[in-house]
Design an enzyme around this catalytic site. Structure first.
Site, PDB file in Angstrom:
ATOM      1  N   GLY A  69     -16.328 -13.808  36.641  1.00 12.63           N
ATOM      2  CA  GLY A  69     -15.367 -14.680  37.313  1.00 12.63           C
ATOM      3  C   GLY A  69     -14.670 -15.671  36.401  1.00 12.63           C
ATOM      4  CD  GLN A  70     -17.014 -15.385  32.501  1.00 12.86           C
ATOM      5  OE1 GLN A  70     -16.793 -14.525  33.344  1.00 12.86           O
ATOM      6  NE2 GLN A  70     -17.998 -15.296  31.636  1.00 12.86           N
ATOM      7  CE  LYS A  71      -7.598 -21.199  35.351  1.00  9.68           C
ATOM      8  NZ  LYS A  71      -7.638 -22.550  35.813  1.00  9.68           N
ATOM      9  CB  SER A  72     -10.432 -15.148  30.032  1.00  4.33           C
ATOM     10  OG  SER A  72     -11.831 -14.962  30.134  1.00  4.33           O
ATOM     11  CG  LEU A  73     -13.569 -11.878  32.398  1.00  7.49           C
ATOM     12  CD1 LEU A  73     -15.046 -11.798  32.781  1.00  7.49           C
ATOM     13  CD2 LEU A  73     -13.185 -10.672  31.547  1.00  7.49           C
TER      14      LEU A  73
END
Ligand code: G3D
Ligand code: MG
Length: 199
Positions: A69-73
């Site tokens: 769920g990291q922003k980059s993903l």
């Protein structure tokens, strides 16, 4: 009967479902999967990319996709939408500071627009490939003293505005296991009813 309906019925015959777990990082997605799978909870590290767990429940084979769920993903989430039967949106009920971020991501997920680059849960649900997918919202970490109630989260995420998908919100705890199976049961029942009534 359309091809899609036939494919859905075939899949149903195999009693196999594809569920996608999404939500902000740290919400508890991986922990929920591990708890459902009876695994040790002491070895959880942030999910890089994704992992898939297959769960046997009530004679169904549930393929659960746990996507980082990291922003980059987040912009990659849509690559997992194809033939998703159910979406599990996991919320860290104690993370009051990011509740607005959480609302926006869900909104975007439900109504993805090609020309916008914001990703909110509403956007996600309107994504064509998620059409009809059943939505379960887990208000996780209810065991924490500062956790918002499921009613407060229902309000904060604007769930009552979602008319395009069947949805349900449940308070739960991946730590104690409270309500996890209840959520999976609701998903199964709703998906099964949709597939049976598809013709
Ligand atoms: P994610 O996969 O959604 O990113 P994780 O989230 O499953 O990695 O969980 C993030 C952190 O929240 C973990 O703590 C995990 O133990 C904790 N957590 C998950 N679910 C619950 C819950 O129901 N209650 C409580 N109290 N904590 C929970 P760490 O400390 O390892 O970062
Ligand atoms: Mg994870």
């Amino acid at each position: 009967m359309g091809l899609l309906t036939i494919l859905k019925k075939m899949k149903h015959k195999e009693r196999e479902m594809r569920l996608l777990m999404l939500g902000l990082d740290n919400a508890g997605k991986t922990t929920i999967l591990k708890k459902l799978n009876g695994e040790d909870l002491s070895t959880i590290s942030p999910t890089l990319g994704f992992n898939i767990k297959t769960l046997e429940h009530r004679g169904f084979k549930l393929n659960m996709w746990d996507v980082g769920g990291q922003k980059s993903l987040r912009s990659y989430w849509r690559n997992y939408f194809e033939s998703t039967d159910g979406l599990v949106w996991v919320v860290d009920s104690a993370d009051r500071l990011r509740m607005e971020d959480c609302r926006r991501e869900l909104a975007c997920l439900l109504q993805e627009e090609v020309h916008t680059h914001t990703h909110t849960l509403a956007c996600l649900l309107q994504e064509e490939r998620l059409g009809g997918a059943t939505l379960l919202v887990f208000a996780n970490k209810q065991d924490l003293p500062g956790a918002l109630s499921k009613e407060a989260i229902r309000e904060a995420l604007g769930l009552d505005e979602i008319l395009t998908h069947h949805w349900c919100i449940l308070g739960c705890s991946a730590m104690t296991g409270e309500n996890l199976l209840k959520g999976v049961d609701w998903l199964l029942d709703d998906i099964a009813a949709r597939v049976f009534n598809a013709d």
